[in-house]
Design an enzyme around this catalytic site. Structure first.
Site, short mmCIF file in Angstrom:
data_model
loop_
_atom_site.label_atom_id
_atom_site.label_comp_id
_atom_site.label_asym_id
_atom_site.label_seq_id
_atom_site.Cartn_x
_atom_site.Cartn_y
_atom_site.Cartn_z
N HIS A 41 -13.56 -24.70 7.64
CA HIS A 41 -12.67 -23.79 8.43
C HIS A 41 -12.53 -22.23 7.90
CE1 HIS A 41 -9.03 -23.22 10.94
NE2 HIS A 41 -9.44 -24.14 11.72
N ASP B 6 -0.25 -24.36 9.01
CA ASP B 6 0.23 -24.68 10.38
C ASP B 6 -0.81 -25.61 11.02
OD1 ASP B 6 2.38 -22.94 10.53
OD2 ASP B 6 1.19 -21.15 11.20
N GLU C 85 9.16 -18.78 10.79
CA GLU C 85 8.02 -17.94 10.96
C GLU C 85 8.39 -16.61 12.13
OE1 GLU C 85 4.25 -19.58 11.89
OE2 GLU C 85 4.13 -20.80 9.86
#
Length: 475
Positions: A109, A175, A286
């Site tokens: 990733h 997240d 956030e």
């Protein structure tokens, strides 16, 4: 002004904090001759049999989530069965007359080729054997505290599921949970919980590491501490994490999930900073930008009902851009009767736009795994496996208003090259350990900001445009 520019350049640290595993580069680096002969000459026979040279394996190891790097083709992919296999591979390179590059790949990733090894060997960490699920073990007691011993190749979603079986959970998350433990700990691991609990690297008790010499070492704050602090947030340059001991706490069962819309950025950041300063305040804070167009590939866009989304988009079109403050408060059966009262008290004095507060009540698991739900939707539309020229930054608090004007307004809003999402939220310095490798701003005061420009581009041409925009932002 010159000093301010130096601060900006020093503090805008390009860290792929929510990406996966980055490569380790061995102490002695020379290109590895790309021939099958060199494999057999360099590695013991039992290790050579774990190398894959087939086209499919090589192609997979030559790409990552970013899809920005296309020329980092490895010579081979290594599929270890045990941690000792990895140690022997690295030691073979370190002691060879012609050492080769090695990169550990967890979920792949990364967005800038960090999990690749051009002309070297990519270690496919997911190949490690997990006999009877022993690579994730929940341990501890009420008196001494609970923790989870987890293999570096394991995904955070697996850690969550296993710990929830015991009514426990880690406290700091990213997240997106389909990332490897070793990957995020090699970066920092941040999300909306970081202001409260620090990044994931601040919640590690112990790690096992294979160094660039091929040595297997266990380290903590009291044992081999230099290596412990170096590896955590070290971008993979000090070794491969093969095990981590993660702090666990009692898990909540549900989450009150709230979004509030702001037209003014200064008010938006003031309210963010107020919320993270509260005792017994939110568990997660956030914020993000909402542009005047409603994107199809923004994984934050489906929170709202169709009616509410229409209202928000209408406001964004009218203003050109608005700001969404996202707040979560966890609860369980013992606090069910008081949670709404707690929220009302928490939101007293906030200055969001009247009538633009939206609430959801979801399970703890559904909240933490929210991006996965959106990922599957985007995959079905062909909007997930695209180019991701992301730019993740740390910004000093003193510069965040200027950053909004110079970047969000003058560049992002005007040029409108991508749908985002674009994140901006505060964190607290006291929750970070300065002995670790992850670098944050040294400005006085406790608060600093992270900004995530999480672009998506369908083709190479659009990707190049966004990358040029990123360069403009850094300049």
């Amino acid at each position: 002004m010159a000093k301010a520019q130096v601060l900006i350049r020093a503090y805008i640290i390009i860290l792929y904090l929510i990406n996966n595993l980055v490569s380790i580069t061995l102490a002695k680096l020379t290109p590895w001759n790309n021939t099958t002969t060199s494999h057999s000459q360099t590695l013991p026979l039992e290790l050579s049999t774990k190398l894959s040279l087939d086209t499919t394996s090589i192609k997979t190891a030559s790409s990552d989530f970013g899809k920005l790097i296309h020329d980092h083709t490895p010579t081979a992919v290594f599929h270890p069965s045990t941690v000792s296999d990895i140690a022997r591979l690295i030691k073979s390179s370190y002691t060879a007359s012609s050492p080769f590059k090695i990169a550990a790949r967890g979920r792949g990733h990364s967005v800038g080729g960090q999990a690749m090894a051009k002309d070297g060997v990519v270690v496919e960490m997911s190949s490690l054997d997990d006999v009877d699920g022993g690579r994730i073990r929940v341990c501890g007691s009420e008196s001494l505290g609970f923790y989870c011993d987890v293999g570096g190749e394991k995904l955070w979603i697996d850690v969550l599921r296993k710990s929830l079986e015991h009514g426990l959970a880690p406290v700091s998350w990213t997240d997106y949970l389909y990332l490897s433990v070793g990957g995020t700990l090699s970066n920092a691991g941040i999300s909306g919980q970081s202001f409260l609990h620090g990044p994931q690297i601040s919640n590690v008790l112990e790690i096992d590491v294979i160094t660039g010499k091929g040595d297997f070492m266990t380290c903590s704050k009291s044992i081999n501490s230099d290596l412990f602090y170096g590896v955590l947030g070290g971008l993979g340059q000090f070794g491969i994490i093969t095990r981590a001991r993660i702090v666990l706490q009692k898990a909540p069962t549900r989450a009150k999930w709230v979004r509030m819309i702001y037209e003014d950025f200064a008010t938006f950041t003031k309210d963010q900073e107020h919320l993270i300063s509260l005792n017994h305040g939110p568990n997660y804070v956030e914020g993000y930008l909402i542009m005047k167009k409603s994107p199809a590939n923004n994984w934050r866009s489906s929170f709202f009902s169709i009616h509410d989304e229409s209202r928000v988009n209408s406001l964004a079109s009218e203003c050109g851009m608005v700001y969404s403050l996202e707040v979560v408060k966890y609860y369980d059966e013992f606090s069910r009767q008081t949670i709404d009262e707690e929220l009302d008290e928490m939101f007293t004095g906030l200055s969001f736009k009247t009538g633009f507060i939206f609430k959801k009540d979801v399970t703890y698991m559904d909240f933490l795994n929210r991006v996965r739900t959106e990922e599957l939707k985007l995959q079905s539309k062909g909007l997930w496996d695209v180019h991701h020229p992301w730019l993740n930054l740390f910004i000093p608090k003193s510069r965040i208003l200027n950053f909004n004007q110079r970047v969000f307004v003058d560049i992002i809003k005007k040029e409108n090259k991508s749908a985002g999402p674009f994140l901006v939220y505060p964190m607290t310095r006291k929750k970070w350990d300065s002995r670790m490798s992850a670098v944050i701003s040294e400005e006085e005061g406790d608060v600093f900001y992270t900004v995530g420009l999480l672009h998506a581009a369908k083709n190479v041409e659009d990707c190049k445009i966004i990358e040029d925009q990123n360069k403009k932002i850094l300049e």
